[in-house]
Design a protein around this motif. Sequence first.
Motif, short mmCIF file in Angstrom:
data_model
loop_
_atom_site.label_atom_id
_atom_site.label_comp_id
_atom_site.label_asym_id
_atom_site.label_seq_id
_atom_site.Cartn_x
_atom_site.Cartn_y
_atom_site.Cartn_z
N LEU A 47 -22.17 2.43 -4.17
CA LEU A 47 -22.35 1.10 -3.57
C LEU A 47 -21.25 0.83 -2.53
O LEU A 47 -21.52 0.32 -1.45
CB LEU A 47 -22.29 0.04 -4.69
CG LEU A 47 -23.05 -1.24 -4.44
CD1 LEU A 47 -24.54 -0.98 -4.38
CD2 LEU A 47 -22.75 -2.27 -5.52
N ARG A 48 -20.02 1.19 -2.88
CA ARG A 48 -18.90 0.95 -1.97
C ARG A 48 -19.01 1.79 -0.71
O ARG A 48 -18.57 1.38 0.36
CB ARG A 48 -17.57 1.19 -2.68
CG ARG A 48 -17.26 0.16 -3.77
CD ARG A 48 -15.75 0.06 -4.04
NE ARG A 48 -15.18 1.33 -4.46
CZ ARG A 48 -15.07 1.73 -5.73
NH1 ARG A 48 -15.50 0.96 -6.71
NH2 ARG A 48 -14.54 2.90 -6.02
N PHE A 53 -16.57 0.19 2.02
CA PHE A 53 -15.25 0.04 1.41
C PHE A 53 -14.67 1.37 0.96
O PHE A 53 -13.52 1.44 0.53
CB PHE A 53 -15.31 -0.93 0.21
CG PHE A 53 -15.71 -2.32 0.58
CD1 PHE A 53 -14.99 -3.02 1.55
CD2 PHE A 53 -16.81 -2.92 0.01
CE1 PHE A 53 -15.36 -4.30 1.91
CE2 PHE A 53 -17.19 -4.21 0.37
CZ PHE A 53 -16.46 -4.89 1.32
N GLU A 54 -15.46 2.40 1.04
CA GLU A 54 -15.02 3.73 0.62
C GLU A 54 -15.55 4.75 1.64
O GLU A 54 -16.70 4.68 2.02
CB GLU A 54 -15.65 4.01 -0.76
CG GLU A 54 -14.89 4.96 -1.63
CD GLU A 54 -13.58 4.39 -2.14
OE1 GLU A 54 -12.54 4.81 -1.60
OE2 GLU A 54 -13.60 3.53 -3.04
N PRO A 73 -16.76 -2.30 7.15
CA PRO A 73 -17.65 -3.16 6.36
C PRO A 73 -18.19 -4.36 7.12
O PRO A 73 -19.38 -4.68 7.02
CB PRO A 73 -16.76 -3.63 5.20
CG PRO A 73 -15.71 -2.60 5.08
CD PRO A 73 -15.49 -2.03 6.45
N GLU A 74 -17.32 -5.03 7.90
CA GLU A 74 -17.75 -6.27 8.54
C GLU A 74 -18.74 -6.03 9.68
O GLU A 74 -19.38 -6.96 10.13
CB GLU A 74 -16.52 -7.07 9.03
CG GLU A 74 -15.71 -6.44 10.13
CD GLU A 74 -14.65 -5.45 9.61
OE1 GLU A 74 -14.69 -5.11 8.40
OE2 GLU A 74 -13.80 -5.02 10.41
N ARG A 75 -18.88 -4.77 10.09
CA ARG A 75 -19.87 -4.50 11.13
C ARG A 75 -21.15 -3.89 10.56
O ARG A 75 -22.06 -3.54 11.31
CB ARG A 75 -19.25 -3.61 12.22
CG ARG A 75 -18.13 -4.35 12.95
CD ARG A 75 -17.72 -3.68 14.25
NE ARG A 75 -18.84 -3.26 15.05
CZ ARG A 75 -18.86 -2.11 15.73
NH1 ARG A 75 -17.82 -1.31 15.69
NH2 ARG A 75 -19.91 -1.80 16.46
N MET A 80 -21.58 -7.56 -0.04
CA MET A 80 -21.36 -7.06 -1.40
C MET A 80 -20.89 -8.19 -2.30
O MET A 80 -20.02 -8.97 -1.93
CB MET A 80 -20.33 -5.94 -1.36
CG MET A 80 -20.08 -5.31 -2.69
SD MET A 80 -19.94 -3.52 -2.53
CE MET A 80 -19.12 -3.14 -4.07
N ILE A 81 -21.50 -8.27 -3.47
CA ILE A 81 -21.13 -9.26 -4.49
C ILE A 81 -20.43 -8.53 -5.63
O ILE A 81 -20.99 -7.61 -6.20
CB ILE A 81 -22.38 -9.97 -5.06
CG1 ILE A 81 -23.34 -10.41 -3.95
CG2 ILE A 81 -21.98 -11.12 -5.97
CD1 ILE A 81 -22.85 -11.53 -3.11
#
Length: 226
Positions: A47-48, A53-54, A73-75, A80-81
């Motif tokens: 998931l990450r 994030f990974e 991540p922001e692009r 993600m929750i």
Amino acid sequence: PHDLELIGVGKTYDNGAPAVIDFNLNVEKGEFIAFLGPSGCGKSTTLRMIAGFEDITIGDIFIKGKRINDLPPERRPTSMIFQSYALFPHMSVRRNVGYGLDVKGMAKRERDAKVERILDTLGLTDIADQRPDRLSGGQRQRIALARGLVVEPDILLLDEPLGALDANLRKAIQAELKLLQINLGITFIFVTHAQSEALTMSDRIVVMSNGRIEQISTPRDLYTRP
Ligand code: ADP
Ligand code: ADP
């Protein structure tokens, strides 16, 4: 193109054995996918990697046909929750929800309109001025959801989002999540070690074991095939 495509994706952390091995999956728009398996089997890592994030050790991830391996991540068109919600305790619910839009530099009027709409969708309007540290687990979960959804992601990634809730609330939020996913028509990827959650909510279940996909099936097939 597929909404999400993982091709030969693998992850080895610096210090360890491979955490994810040769992960291959196509997801269509609007599908609800569960990653199911015991603790440590690689669900969260996968998931990450989708969220950014990974780093990916090997393989490729595409969203709507676009290779996203190198995007931060922001692009990425993902939200993600986290199980822990990761809300800002000192900010109001409204500000927590608007945070992602602030980061994007969205104009205030547009931001506020989007925030109010999602607060309304998730039944949070009445508590919008309160601070999350005073609220219940279920309310915090909805705030985290609102914050993830307000940026209008193509794919919502949920990492054991029900883990911190008691049994009754878990059931209620499960039903809400499913409804939300159907109404929004966006893709949900949901990580869980609870078979019942995967069976109730998902269109397809990706069963993982020791970093590998063991089986991909509908809830019905998982149930009828021992
Ligand atoms: P799951 O989500 O299924 O519980 P994880 O993806 O968290 O599994 O973990 C898969 C494997 O990777 C485990 O062996 C875990 O110890 C290891 N792992 C997870 N995160 C890290 C990390 N940040 N550094 C090193 N090893 C990690
Ligand atoms: P100030 O400029 O006084 O710090 P803001 O301009 O940030 O206040 O906020 C004005 C209004 O917008 C307030 O009603 C506030 O609750 C609301 N607001 C502030 N931040 C956000 C946000 N991130 N998302 C949505 N509404 C916000």
